[in-house]
Design a protein around this motif. Structure first.
Motif, PDB file in Angstrom:
ATOM      1  N   TYR A 175       0.601  -1.396  -0.098  1.00 29.49           N
ATOM      2  CA  TYR A 175       0.313   0.259  -0.302  1.00 29.49           C
ATOM      3  C   TYR A 175       0.747   1.171  -0.089  1.00 29.49           C
ATOM      4  O   TYR A 175       0.389   2.214  -0.779  1.00 29.49           O
ATOM      5  CB  TYR A 175      -1.196   0.110   1.181  1.00 29.49           C
ATOM      6  CG  TYR A 175      -2.301  -1.018   0.647  1.00 29.49           C
ATOM      7  CD1 TYR A 175      -3.012  -1.002   0.008  1.00 29.49           C
ATOM      8  CD2 TYR A 175      -2.258  -1.792   1.843  1.00 29.49           C
ATOM      9  CE1 TYR A 175      -4.383  -2.172  -0.162  1.00 29.49           C
ATOM     10  CE2 TYR A 175      -3.592  -2.932   1.740  1.00 29.49           C
ATOM     11  CZ  TYR A 175      -4.186  -2.242   1.209  1.00 29.49           C
ATOM     12  OH  TYR A 175      -5.051  -3.547   0.892  1.00 29.49           O
ATOM     13  N   VAL A 209      -9.557   5.457  10.445  1.00 31.04           N
ATOM     14  CA  VAL A 209      -9.928   5.731   8.939  1.00 31.04           C
ATOM     15  C   VAL A 209     -11.076   5.820   8.514  1.00 31.04           C
ATOM     16  O   VAL A 209     -12.185   4.838   8.684  1.00 31.04           O
ATOM     17  CB  VAL A 209      -8.930   4.840   8.127  1.00 31.04           C
ATOM     18  CG1 VAL A 209      -9.428   3.532   8.292  1.00 31.04           C
ATOM     19  CG2 VAL A 209      -8.780   5.217   6.662  1.00 31.04           C
ATOM     20  N   GLY A 210     -11.786   6.750   8.134  1.00 28.18           N
ATOM     21  CA  GLY A 210     -13.135   6.861   7.398  1.00 28.18           C
ATOM     22  C   GLY A 210     -14.157   7.676   8.284  1.00 28.18           C
ATOM     23  O   GLY A 210     -15.138   7.484   8.070  1.00 28.18           O
ATOM     24  N   SER A 234     -11.861   7.208  -0.911  1.00 23.88           N
ATOM     25  CA  SER A 234     -12.395   6.123  -0.572  1.00 23.88           C
ATOM     26  C   SER A 234     -12.891   6.140   1.187  1.00 23.88           C
ATOM     27  O   SER A 234     -11.956   7.225   1.026  1.00 23.88           O
ATOM     28  CB  SER A 234     -11.325   4.641  -0.467  1.00 23.88           C
ATOM     29  OG  SER A 234     -10.286   5.017   0.182  1.00 23.88           O
ATOM     30  N   SER A 235     -13.131   4.614   1.609  1.00 27.57           N
ATOM     31  CA  SER A 235     -13.572   5.051   3.243  1.00 27.57           C
ATOM     32  C   SER A 235     -12.405   5.154   3.757  1.00 27.57           C
ATOM     33  O   SER A 235     -12.430   4.425   5.332  1.00 27.57           O
ATOM     34  CB  SER A 235     -14.709   5.492   3.433  1.00 27.57           C
ATOM     35  OG  SER A 235     -15.431   4.048   3.358  1.00 27.57           O
ATOM     36  N   THR A 236     -11.640   3.882   3.035  1.00 28.33           N
ATOM     37  CA  THR A 236     -10.376   2.842   3.590  1.00 28.33           C
ATOM     38  C   THR A 236      -9.507   2.902   3.304  1.00 28.33           C
ATOM     39  O   THR A 236      -8.172   2.108   4.520  1.00 28.33           O
ATOM     40  CB  THR A 236     -11.058   1.228   3.409  1.00 28.33           C
ATOM     41  OG1 THR A 236     -10.470   1.153   2.316  1.00 28.33           O
ATOM     42  CG2 THR A 236     -12.478   0.626   3.874  1.00 28.33           C
ATOM     43  N   PHE A 237      -9.106   3.721   2.679  1.00 22.73           N
ATOM     44  CA  PHE A 237      -7.481   4.303   2.795  1.00 22.73           C
ATOM     45  C   PHE A 237      -7.142   5.810   2.135  1.00 22.73           C
ATOM     46  O   PHE A 237      -7.172   5.711   1.448  1.00 22.73           O
ATOM     47  CB  PHE A 237      -6.883   3.792   1.372  1.00 22.73           C
ATOM     48  CG  PHE A 237      -5.850   3.297   0.550  1.00 22.73           C
ATOM     49  CD1 PHE A 237      -4.722   3.596   1.590  1.00 22.73           C
ATOM     50  CD2 PHE A 237      -5.556   2.895   0.061  1.00 22.73           C
ATOM     51  CE1 PHE A 237      -3.124   4.015   1.912  1.00 22.73           C
ATOM     52  CE2 PHE A 237      -3.958   2.934  -0.933  1.00 22.73           C
ATOM     53  CZ  PHE A 237      -2.541   3.217   0.312  1.00 22.73           C
ATOM     54  N   ARG A 250      -3.956   6.876   0.693  1.00 21.98           N
ATOM     55  CA  ARG A 250      -3.661   7.368  -0.297  1.00 21.98           C
ATOM     56  C   ARG A 250      -4.491   8.708  -1.121  1.00 21.98           C
ATOM     57  O   ARG A 250      -3.975   9.775  -2.587  1.00 21.98           O
ATOM     58  CB  ARG A 250      -3.984   6.068  -0.906  1.00 21.98           C
ATOM     59  CG  ARG A 250      -4.401   6.118  -2.906  1.00 21.98           C
ATOM     60  CD  ARG A 250      -4.582   4.980  -3.463  1.00 21.98           C
ATOM     61  NE  ARG A 250      -6.218   5.381  -3.704  1.00 21.98           N
ATOM     62  CZ  ARG A 250      -7.146   3.952  -3.685  1.00 21.98           C
ATOM     63  NH1 ARG A 250      -6.803   3.076  -3.776  1.00 21.98           N
ATOM     64  NH2 ARG A 250      -8.230   4.464  -3.546  1.00 21.98           N
ATOM     65  N   ASP A 251      -6.107   9.324  -0.182  1.00 20.06           N
ATOM     66  CA  ASP A 251      -6.607   9.879  -1.021  1.00 20.06           C
ATOM     67  C   ASP A 251      -6.848  11.374  -0.490  1.00 20.06           C
ATOM     68  O   ASP A 251      -7.545  11.760  -0.764  1.00 20.06           O
ATOM     69  CB  ASP A 251      -8.196   9.462  -0.801  1.00 20.06           C
ATOM     70  CG  ASP A 251      -8.392   8.126  -1.488  1.00 20.06           C
ATOM     71  OD1 ASP A 251      -7.264   7.370  -2.920  1.00 20.06           O
ATOM     72  OD2 ASP A 251      -8.707   6.701  -1.808  1.00 20.06           O
ATOM     73  N   ALA A 253       1.250   2.706  -3.074  1.00 21.79           N
ATOM     74  CA  ALA A 253       0.224   3.471  -3.585  1.00 21.79           C
ATOM     75  C   ALA A 253       0.116   5.232  -3.586  1.00 21.79           C
ATOM     76  O   ALA A 253      -0.071   5.982  -4.380  1.00 21.79           O
ATOM     77  CB  ALA A 253      -0.941   2.720  -4.137  1.00 21.79           C
TER      78      ALA A 253
END
Lengths: 255, 255, 255
Positions: free
Chosen positions: B12, B67-68, B117-120, B123-124, B15
């Protein structure tokens, strides 16, 4: 820019970096060197998910159970990117994601003459070929006699899920380091369902947007960052809690 | 310069690197990607010990069990450095070490709109935010509308030891990869005591300046490179030999 | 260019990188940070095999069971390369490979004054020394007063095999991450023998140019990328199948 991805662990990738840096001033970025050994399919999945986040680059990939046999060595050009590695399909899923819709991919066979070893083509074939692609330019691969357009190549595809209104059937493609079981079922099937439950192989589980939406050690079904359905446990391992592993089939009942 | 530290393992973080390199030409340096998963406190300790050795940089940190959820994403500016990560305290001990004594720290909340995303969020959210801080300049964070001064934030502190002339009571903060148990007791308590013994929870152990001052497999108490008291074994694992783990309290009798 | 190799795991190497980057703009390349802990001999083997693939560089190496004792800190110059590390022999096999035949090696003792710690010379001695060598230039080491020509130093050599027409006796030098047992027997003894068999300690095994020349899980004897005889299993672990480990002696009957 030149990325590196292998199943070599350590320290073999360093020899590849040395070889590249003999011939090129490219910026080097490690993608991973701990792909499961000789597992072409898992590496292909991760490359498909990771490489599209990069700016244009040459991607040097070595997961190569056939090293030293007559399998070819290839350069696959996809848009502004080039992937360099063995002709065993490992490059193809990523190449399709990287390619411009209209242009597709181009594949070239690599011939650098007899390599110094028959057991470490990462160092003796793929690293010098990747450096050569980098120095030549992705758009000019065909100008080098070391690269010949390939008539065909080994492909690799992932199984397609079956999706209906009230159920989806698919399989676990990989399990990540956190223990999340990533399936081939598109996350779209969970649209509008956050806060409800689905049945996974008959057992209900909550559908939530993220891990911490449930208590620690509780199961959930979510849409992972790969936009696929993922079976997870908050602060735990989804693979174990759902009792699934790579290649296992599963059915989601969505009613 | 932009450093990266996560509990993601592999692949991960690659990314995140791709995302940063889309927006920035920053030199990337990995701090660690194997922090214990979702262990905010251990990561905070290591960042406090490691980051002050760097020249001015943007430090991208993701150890993020929330996260999220609605936990904020923050930039913490400390002297010529900026730390980017989740608002769970992981950045704060390092930020205090990096800050100029007089200026303290500044904290900004990050708003980049809805992440993909709401899990990464590594990256985002955090990778693009860190690239933006790098390109904007650490001293100019407030000029970007994506960063709003924060009224408050989550803090994290380590327990204070109790130090008297003849005894010190503290706890094990972390165990490093060699098995050294690093405590919160300042190394000063051992000043002038090399060559003598102290009692650790009643059991005597030699006080030595370094591991090889005792025979292989023998216990010692020393001052580690973090300037704290450390329980160690020459060529072995101090945690096991002293029977301690993270969070365990211990008393050193110095008489 | 400055490479780093240690047995530190994570995150200690990051502190070394920070220190180097305070003093130098060198490109950093990791060789390995997972050498077996305090195993000078295994690290020396890998450095000998890996470093010659690099263009001219400063190589920062810390596998240092004697940290904080009176063992010296040294710079070893070999051709256009310099190696910086503890005076315990870890640098010497690589240095001999890197050296010009005619010029041999030069060794300098490092004196940077009292280090900040007695337990982390990677950060407090070797990293600043390597940065200083990089900034000074490998060819100008003697112009700095921190570096004094050394009268002698600790050497390290690997055992020599015994090779006759019909048999070779040697030992296993290391086992790599794939489980390949790499011996000190030169691959030349297998010249012209691909497709035949040799007896390894009395048990016959096929001699093949690469792993996939035999079926999965089958044993083979091959010439590894280090040009030495290697005991392997296709897609499996040669060390286990041949029942050998580091330091074990073995005899190849070549008739």
């Amino acid at each position: 820019m030149l990325t590196l991805a292998t199943d070599f662990g350590s320290p073999y990738p360093a020899a590849m970096k040395g070889v590249v840096l003999q011939e090129s001033d490219a910026r080097l970025v490690d993608v991973a060197h701990d792909f499961p050994r000789q597992d072409v399919r898992t590496a292909a999945f991760w490359l498909r998910e990771i490489l599209p986040w990069f700016p244009p680059a040459v991607h040097l990939v070595v997961v190569d159970p056939g090293v030293g046999t007559d399998r070819a060595a290839v350069v696959v050009r996809a848009g502004d990117h080039a992937l360099v590695g063995p002709d065993n399909g490992v490059l193809l899923p990523a190449a399709r994601r990287l390619a411009d819709e209209s242009d597709g991919i181009d594949c070239f066979e690599i011939d650098l003459g007899d390599p110094a070893s028959s057991t470490f083509h990462g160092r003796d074939v793929f690293a010098p070929a990747a450096a050569l692609v980098h120095e030549t330019g992705v758009g000019r691969v065909e100008t080098r006699e070391e690269f010949t357009p390939a008539a065909d190549w080994v492909d690799l595809t992932f199984p397609e899920p079956t999706v209906a209104d009230d159920r989806a059937t698919g399989e676990v493609l990989v399990v990540d380091g956190f223990g999340n079981a990533i399936t081939n079922v598109p996350g779209d099937v969970l649209a509008g369902r956050y806060g409800s439950t689905v049945a996974v192989d008959g057992e209900p589980a909550p559908v939530e947007p993220t891990y911490a939406a449930v208590d620690a050690d509780r199961r959930l079904v979510t849409v992972g960052s790969h936009e696929n359905v993922e079976l997870a446990v908050n602060r735990g391992r989804g693979e174990a809690a759902f009792g699934v592993g790579v290649g296992d089939r599963l059915t989601l009942e969505l009613s």
